[in-house]
Motif scaffolding. Structure first.
Motif, PDB file in Angstrom:
ATOM      1  N   TRP A 367       0.829  -1.205   0.000  1.00  0.00           N
ATOM      2  CA  TRP A 367       0.000   0.000   0.000  1.00  0.00           C
ATOM      3  C   TRP A 367       0.863   1.255   0.000  1.00  0.00           C
ATOM      4  O   TRP A 367       0.543   2.238  -0.688  1.00  0.00           O
ATOM      5  CB  TRP A 367      -0.945   0.011   1.200  1.00  0.00           C
ATOM      6  N   SER A 368       1.941   1.243   0.734  1.00  0.00           N
ATOM      7  CA  SER A 368       2.821   2.400   0.802  1.00  0.00           C
ATOM      8  C   SER A 368       3.425   2.700  -0.569  1.00  0.00           C
ATOM      9  O   SER A 368       3.473   3.867  -0.998  1.00  0.00           O
ATOM     10  CB  SER A 368       3.926   2.145   1.832  1.00  0.00           C
ATOM     11  N   MET A 375       8.756   3.121   0.325  1.00  0.00           N
ATOM     12  CA  MET A 375       8.901   1.959   1.187  1.00  0.00           C
ATOM     13  C   MET A 375       8.378   2.313   2.582  1.00  0.00           C
ATOM     14  O   MET A 375       8.542   3.444   3.047  1.00  0.00           O
ATOM     15  CB  MET A 375      10.384   1.575   1.253  1.00  0.00           C
ATOM     16  N   TRP A 376       7.735   1.350   3.256  1.00  0.00           N
ATOM     17  CA  TRP A 376       7.216   1.646   4.587  1.00  0.00           C
ATOM     18  C   TRP A 376       8.358   1.773   5.595  1.00  0.00           C
ATOM     19  O   TRP A 376       8.474   2.755   6.303  1.00  0.00           O
ATOM     20  CB  TRP A 376       6.227   0.570   5.037  1.00  0.00           C
ATOM     21  N   ARG A 377       9.192   0.729   5.660  1.00  0.00           N
ATOM     22  CA  ARG A 377      10.392   0.789   6.493  1.00  0.00           C
ATOM     23  C   ARG A 377      11.488  -0.026   5.820  1.00  0.00           C
ATOM     24  O   ARG A 377      11.217  -0.809   4.926  1.00  0.00           O
ATOM     25  CB  ARG A 377      10.129   0.286   7.909  1.00  0.00           C
ATOM     26  N   VAL A 403      -0.366   8.698   3.734  1.00  0.00           N
ATOM     27  CA  VAL A 403      -0.427   7.313   3.276  1.00  0.00           C
ATOM     28  C   VAL A 403      -1.532   6.530   3.970  1.00  0.00           C
ATOM     29  O   VAL A 403      -2.252   5.746   3.336  1.00  0.00           O
ATOM     30  CB  VAL A 403       0.945   6.629   3.483  1.00  0.00           C
ATOM     31  N   LEU A 404      -1.688   6.716   5.276  1.00  0.00           N
ATOM     32  CA  LEU A 404      -2.627   5.898   6.049  1.00  0.00           C
ATOM     33  C   LEU A 404      -4.007   6.510   6.206  1.00  0.00           C
ATOM     34  O   LEU A 404      -4.959   5.799   6.561  1.00  0.00           O
ATOM     35  CB  LEU A 404      -2.048   5.605   7.430  1.00  0.00           C
ATOM     36  N   VAL A 405      -4.160   7.815   5.986  1.00  0.00           N
ATOM     37  CA  VAL A 405      -5.468   8.457   6.207  1.00  0.00           C
ATOM     38  C   VAL A 405      -5.965   9.165   4.948  1.00  0.00           C
ATOM     39  O   VAL A 405      -7.029   8.829   4.417  1.00  0.00           O
ATOM     40  CB  VAL A 405      -5.393   9.458   7.382  1.00  0.00           C
ATOM     41  N   ALA A 406      -5.213  10.146   4.458  1.00  0.00           N
ATOM     42  CA  ALA A 406      -5.721  11.007   3.384  1.00  0.00           C
ATOM     43  C   ALA A 406      -5.971  10.237   2.091  1.00  0.00           C
ATOM     44  O   ALA A 406      -7.072  10.309   1.513  1.00  0.00           O
ATOM     45  CB  ALA A 406      -4.744  12.158   3.145  1.00  0.00           C
TER      46      ALA A 406
END
Length: 643
Positions: A367-368, A375-377, A403-406
């Motif tokens: 998703w990221s 990359m997420w991490r 990334v997680l909300v908008a």
């Protein structure tokens, strides 16, 4: 607009189809021995070659296509019937005004400017294999010690796919691009240009920008279309894969044109759009067979739309006939081009390394990347090229919330608006979302490994949904200023996205997944980071793709390969550099070599060239210190004896 198409002469078309069928049958009959090629090879306990697969599968393909042409000739009067009632009502299509053209060309120009530097970066592993086997060829060792270039046969360009690593259409276009460069720029066949190799992906990536704008215009959402064009132009993941020698840029383009043609078939029913639909799915799957979920989802949506529209007078019988013919013909064309690769892909997918599970971390990373190209991490915190959501969040960047909300909120809002619209918008929503669902479901059932980029065809779909969502949320403003507010919100959304992802954009513009060429230039380019000239050096390779740029480079994957090279360096007094790639596989698969390289008094690390992904894609240049060789040579030789 009438639901019609120009009807060709049924008699003439029948003769053309019958003559084609006769030609195909004659070719198959004249080459009856083809069908036994694979069986004969297996009977002699030998592995079938690409040519064997081509003969056997194409023989059956010729028979099947001939039968299809005959069937179409006999039934031409049935499936060529016209329907002259008005088309099914849909949202008004946005016209391509001067402003729309200006915005589209500006977005393409911006996308080209961003992507251009990436065309010339180093080749990496997957690209290197495609170049050797499918596009250019290989350098083979000779008795004289000077490698000789051997061009890849065209049969391998078209049909070799033993590792699932040949994007057929890309390979053909890329080879054509390189051949034109050789011919018109006066270069030799063994010379290579990263830019010309990647040119088909570059062009496809830029064409995806106005194609997405076209789809949103068909849905009556031109403002969202303009914003979507700019969003795709600056999306880091799209930037990366539209300047790499793979089939993913072509797949993203044709997944969008497939949807556009499907929307036009709904509106007009014209044969030209059915032909466009069939052609789009053929070239989509020739570019990337893993995108099979896109046409499957689209046709499920078309079937649902057809029966939902039946109550409003849609001619289901005529629509079904055209749908059937378009798919049967395009399916036959696709199979004629892809049949020889299917047994090879089947064998590859049966391997253990082609299986794997999707964990929660995989989903978060996917998703990221899909939403923001980040990359997420990272598993390599010291890598300066790893721009991650977590690292940016630690600097105070709001990218975490984007990334997680908008972006999820905007995508869901866009999906809701499509589902609340007319039947054509509901169909579009199905075609945009269902492919990813099918991909996840198939992986869960089959257990096949999904790399993060295997579902990249969903990127344009997500950009479409996000921009529709932004337009929808900004459309609640008062009517007098609504257009201004919508334009301002869409512009601000694209600008904020670009600002927050700018660090990643800059990294991707100038760096390859593996900086192989940079490592070779450091070691064999006669200069190390100190700038000192090295007039006569030995360069050896350990599990990297460095020989692509220096074909004469010996490899050292075993102690009995490495130790004689070290002895030679000591005897000759020549400086020796070793290019080390894929650190984790060396440690796991080549433990004896790893033990030797970890003696830092013997090998000094003088440069590290980080990769864009896991630590294994880093490349190191090590310098051999011969002054210690006499002290530890016997210890090292004992490793060779034990090996």
């Amino acid at each position: 607009m009438a639901f019609t198409s120009a009807r060709p002469s049924v008699s003439l078309l029948r003769w053309i189809l019958l003559l084609t069928a006769a030609g195909l049958f004659f070719t198959a009959i004249a080459n009856r021995d083809w069908r036994h090629a694979v069986a004969d090879r297996v009977a002699h306990s030998r592995k079938p070659t690409v040519a064997d697969h081509v003969r056997t599968t194409e023989w059956w393909g010729l028979l099947g296509t001939g039968a299809l042409c005959a069937a179409l000739a006999v039934s031409a009067g049935w499936w060529l019937r016209d329907y002259r009632r008005p088309p099914f009502p849909s949202h008004p299509q946005a016209a391509w005004t001067r402003t729309a053209w200006t915005l589209a060309l500006t977005a393409v120009a911006l996308g080209g400017w961003i992507r251009a530097p990436r065309l010339g970066v180093s080749v990496y592993g997957d690209e290197e294999r495609t170049i050797r086997h499918n596009v250019r060829g290989v350098f083979e060792p000779t008795a004289s010690g000077t490698p000789a270039f051997e061009s890849a046969p065209w049969i391998d360009t078209l049909w070799e796919n033993k590792e699932g690593n040949n994007p057929q259409l890309f390979s053909v276009l890329s080879r054509t691009s390189l051949s034109a460069w050789h011919r018109f720029a006066g270069h030799k066949p063994n010379e290579f240009s990263e830019t010309m190799f990647r040119l088909p992906s570059f062009v496809a990536g830029l064409l995806t920008i106005p194609a997405a704008m076209w789809v949103l215009g068909l849905l009556g959402l031109p403002r969202a279309g303009a914003a979507c064009a700019f969003l795709i132009a600056i999306h880091p993941w799209h930037i990366r894969y539209s300047a790499e020698g793979r089939g993913y840029a072509l797949a993203m383009l044709f997944s969008v044109t497939l949807l556009a043609c499907a929307l036009q078939t709904i509106r007009t029913g014209q044969w030209r759009w059915w032909a466009g639909l069939g052609l789009s799915q053929v070239v989509l799957l020739w570019s990337y067979p893993g995108a099979i979920y896109v046409p499957v989802a689209l046709h499920l949506g078309l079937i649902g739309w057809t029966f939902a529209a039946r109550k409003s007078g849609y001619p289901v019988d005529i629509g079904f006939r055209r749908w059937l013919v378009a798919n049967v013909v395009s399916g036959a064309v696709f199979l004629l081009g892809a049949l020889p690769t299917i047994p090879q892909l089947r064998d590859y997918l049966a391997l253990e390394r082609a299986t794997g599970a999707m964990t929660a971390g995989w989903l978060l990373n996917f998703w990221s990347y899909l939403s923001a190209g980040l990359m997420w991490r990272t598993d390599d915190p010291g890598n300066p090229l790893h721009v991650t959501v977590t690292s940016l969040a630690r600097t105070g960047s709001p990218v975490f919330w984007m990334v997680l909300v908008a972006l999820p909120l905007l995508a869901v809002t866009g999906l809701a608006r499509l589902l609340a619209g007319g039947r054509d918008r509901v169909f579009a929503a199905t075609a945009l979302v269902l492919p990813v669902v099918l991909g996840f479901a198939h992986q869960h059932v089959s257990g096949h490994l999904l790399y993060l980029w295997y579902l990249i065809f969903a990127l344009p779909a997500l950009a479409i949904l996000v921009t529709i969502g932004a337009e929808t949320l900004s459309g609640f403003s008062p009517g007098t200023v609504r257009q201004t507010v919508v334009a301002g919100v869409l512009t601000a959304m694209v600008a904020v996205f670009g600002i927050l992802t700018l660090p990643q954009i800059e990294v991707i513009r100038h760096h390859s997944k593996e900086q192989v060429r940079d490592a070779v230039e450091c070691a064999a380019g006669f200069s190390d980071p100190s700038g000192k000239r090295q007039p006569d050096v030995m360069v050896i390779n350990c599990l990297s793709h460095a020989p692509f740029y220096l074909p004469s480079m010996p490899r050292a994957h075993r102690p009995d390969q490495l130790i004689p090279l070290l002895d030679e360096a000591v005897r000759s007094g020549r400086p020796l550099y070793l290019i080390e790639g894929h650190e984790d596989p060396i440690r796991i698969r080549l433990p004896e070599i790893w033990t030797i390289l970890q003696d830092h008094s013997l090998f000094e690390q003088i440069a590290v060239f980080p990769g864009l992904e896991e630590r294994q894609f880093n490349h190191c240049v090590l310098r051999f210190h011969p002054e210690r060789w006499s002290e530890i040579a016997e210890t090292i030789r004992s490793i060779q004896k034990n090996y």
